[in-house]
Design a protein around this motif. Sequence first.
Motif, mmCIF file in Angstrom:
data_model
loop_
_atom_site.group_PDB
_atom_site.id
_atom_site.type_symbol
_atom_site.label_atom_id
_atom_site.label_comp_id
_atom_site.label_asym_id
_atom_site.label_seq_id
_atom_site.Cartn_x
_atom_site.Cartn_y
_atom_site.Cartn_z
ATOM 1 N N GLU A 33 27.607 2.502 -45.341
ATOM 2 C CA GLU A 33 27.884 2.981 -46.701
ATOM 3 C C GLU A 33 27.180 2.100 -47.729
ATOM 4 N N ILE A 34 27.207 0.798 -47.522
ATOM 5 C CA ILE A 34 26.553 -0.131 -48.445
ATOM 6 C C ILE A 34 25.045 0.083 -48.431
ATOM 7 N N ALA A 35 24.476 0.294 -47.255
ATOM 8 C CA ALA A 35 23.028 0.527 -47.154
ATOM 9 C C ALA A 35 22.630 1.807 -47.879
ATOM 10 N N LEU A 36 23.444 2.849 -47.759
ATOM 11 C CA LEU A 36 23.154 4.111 -48.445
ATOM 12 C C LEU A 36 23.226 3.923 -49.957
ATOM 13 N N ALA A 37 24.234 3.214 -50.422
ATOM 14 C CA ALA A 37 24.363 2.977 -51.863
ATOM 15 C C ALA A 37 23.186 2.162 -52.389
ATOM 16 N N LYS A 38 22.756 1.153 -51.626
ATOM 17 C CA LYS A 38 21.606 0.342 -52.046
ATOM 18 C C LYS A 38 20.351 1.197 -52.157
ATOM 19 N N ALA A 39 20.139 2.079 -51.186
ATOM 20 C CA ALA A 39 18.935 2.913 -51.200
ATOM 21 C C ALA A 39 18.930 3.845 -52.406
ATOM 22 N N GLU A 40 20.093 4.439 -52.726
ATOM 23 C CA GLU A 40 20.149 5.335 -53.872
ATOM 24 C C GLU A 40 19.991 4.578 -55.188
ATOM 25 N N LEU A 41 20.630 3.432 -55.282
ATOM 26 C CA LEU A 41 20.583 2.677 -56.532
ATOM 27 C C LEU A 41 19.212 2.058 -56.779
ATOM 28 N N ARG A 42 18.472 1.762 -55.710
ATOM 29 C CA ARG A 42 17.149 1.154 -55.866
ATOM 30 C C ARG A 42 16.235 2.068 -56.689
ATOM 31 N N GLN A 43 16.274 3.377 -56.423
ATOM 32 C CA GLN A 43 15.442 4.319 -57.178
ATOM 33 C C GLN A 43 15.860 4.359 -58.638
ATOM 34 N N ASP A 44 17.174 4.419 -58.891
ATOM 35 C CA ASP A 44 17.647 4.499 -60.265
ATOM 36 C C ASP A 44 17.365 3.219 -61.036
ATOM 37 N N VAL A 45 17.450 2.086 -60.370
ATOM 38 C CA VAL A 45 17.153 0.822 -61.041
ATOM 39 C C VAL A 45 15.674 0.768 -61.423
ATOM 40 N N LYS A 46 14.820 1.283 -60.544
ATOM 41 C CA LYS A 46 13.384 1.300 -60.855
ATOM 42 C C LYS A 46 13.110 2.190 -62.062
ATOM 43 N N ARG A 47 13.729 3.375 -62.107
ATOM 44 C CA ARG A 47 13.545 4.274 -63.250
ATOM 45 C C ARG A 47 14.075 3.632 -64.530
ATOM 46 N N ALA A 48 15.241 3.007 -64.440
ATOM 47 C CA ALA A 48 15.818 2.368 -65.622
ATOM 48 C C ALA A 48 14.934 1.212 -66.092
ATOM 49 N N SER A 108 12.667 9.948 -71.168
ATOM 50 C CA SER A 108 12.627 10.858 -70.017
ATOM 51 C C SER A 108 12.972 10.126 -68.720
ATOM 52 N N LYS A 109 12.533 8.874 -68.593
ATOM 53 C CA LYS A 109 12.869 8.089 -67.391
ATOM 54 C C LYS A 109 14.363 7.751 -67.357
ATOM 55 N N LEU A 110 14.920 7.400 -68.502
ATOM 56 C CA LEU A 110 16.340 7.035 -68.548
ATOM 57 C C LEU A 110 17.249 8.241 -68.317
ATOM 58 N N GLN A 111 16.810 9.431 -68.689
ATOM 59 C CA GLN A 111 17.620 10.621 -68.468
ATOM 60 C C GLN A 111 17.680 11.010 -67.001
ATOM 61 N N LYS A 112 16.735 10.544 -66.199
ATOM 62 C CA LYS A 112 16.719 10.863 -64.771
ATOM 63 C C LYS A 112 17.644 9.969 -63.952
ATOM 64 N N VAL A 113 18.205 8.936 -64.565
ATOM 65 C CA VAL A 113 19.101 8.032 -63.853
ATOM 66 C C VAL A 113 20.433 8.745 -63.648
ATOM 67 N N LYS A 114 20.865 8.839 -62.378
ATOM 68 C CA LYS A 114 22.099 9.541 -62.023
ATOM 69 C C LYS A 114 22.949 8.629 -61.145
ATOM 70 N N PRO A 115 24.229 8.914 -61.056
ATOM 71 C CA PRO A 115 25.065 8.121 -60.150
ATOM 72 C C PRO A 115 24.687 8.413 -58.698
ATOM 73 N N PRO A 116 24.985 7.490 -57.788
ATOM 74 C CA PRO A 116 24.648 7.703 -56.369
ATOM 75 C C PRO A 116 25.561 8.761 -55.746
ATOM 76 N N GLU A 117 25.193 10.020 -55.913
ATOM 77 C CA GLU A 117 26.062 11.132 -55.516
ATOM 78 C C GLU A 117 26.304 11.191 -54.010
ATOM 79 N N ARG A 118 25.279 10.942 -53.213
ATOM 80 C CA ARG A 118 25.472 11.001 -51.759
ATOM 81 C C ARG A 118 26.418 9.916 -51.284
ATOM 82 N N SER A 119 26.309 8.732 -51.858
ATOM 83 C CA SER A 119 27.207 7.637 -51.463
ATOM 84 C C SER A 119 28.645 7.958 -51.850
#
Length: 152
Positions: A33-48, A108-119
């Motif tokens: 679960e932690i690995a999945l959350a890290k993978a999802e958040l990594r993309q959002d952190v990059k966009r932010a 536009s980049k900040l609007q694409k940041v979403k919560p980690p829905e799959r996690s």
Amino acid sequence: MTAVDQGAQGAERTLGQLVASATAEMSALVHDEIALAKAELRQDVKRAGIGGAAISVAGVFALFSLPVLSFAAAYGIHNLGLGLAWSFLIVGVAFLLFAALLILIGKSKLQKVKPPERSIASVKQTAAVVGTVKPHPRPLSDKAVGVARSSS
């Protein structure tokens, strides 16, 4: 020992073995679960990060354009002609246009940041499964073995 004996032994594991197995499986589940959350958040952190950097650079360019536009306005009023002041004005407006472009990109980049829905969905599903788990009742038999305790 034969394979049948080993299969029968595997079917009757001790309580300690069952607890150890459950602990290991729960630990693996939490790590996954932690690995999945890290993978999802990594993309959002990059966009932010890209969005925040673009907005920061836009702020710097807007800050640089203020003195230029101030000089351009002063020289423009003074000269009222096409001279040095107009060049300052053109540079200032160019900075503002570039800053506006960077703000649009950053938004536009900040609007694409979403919560980690799959996690979140996976954790909810896991919690629902763990919440419904009940211990398996053991059948009563006539050959129940009691445990003798010493009195000392």
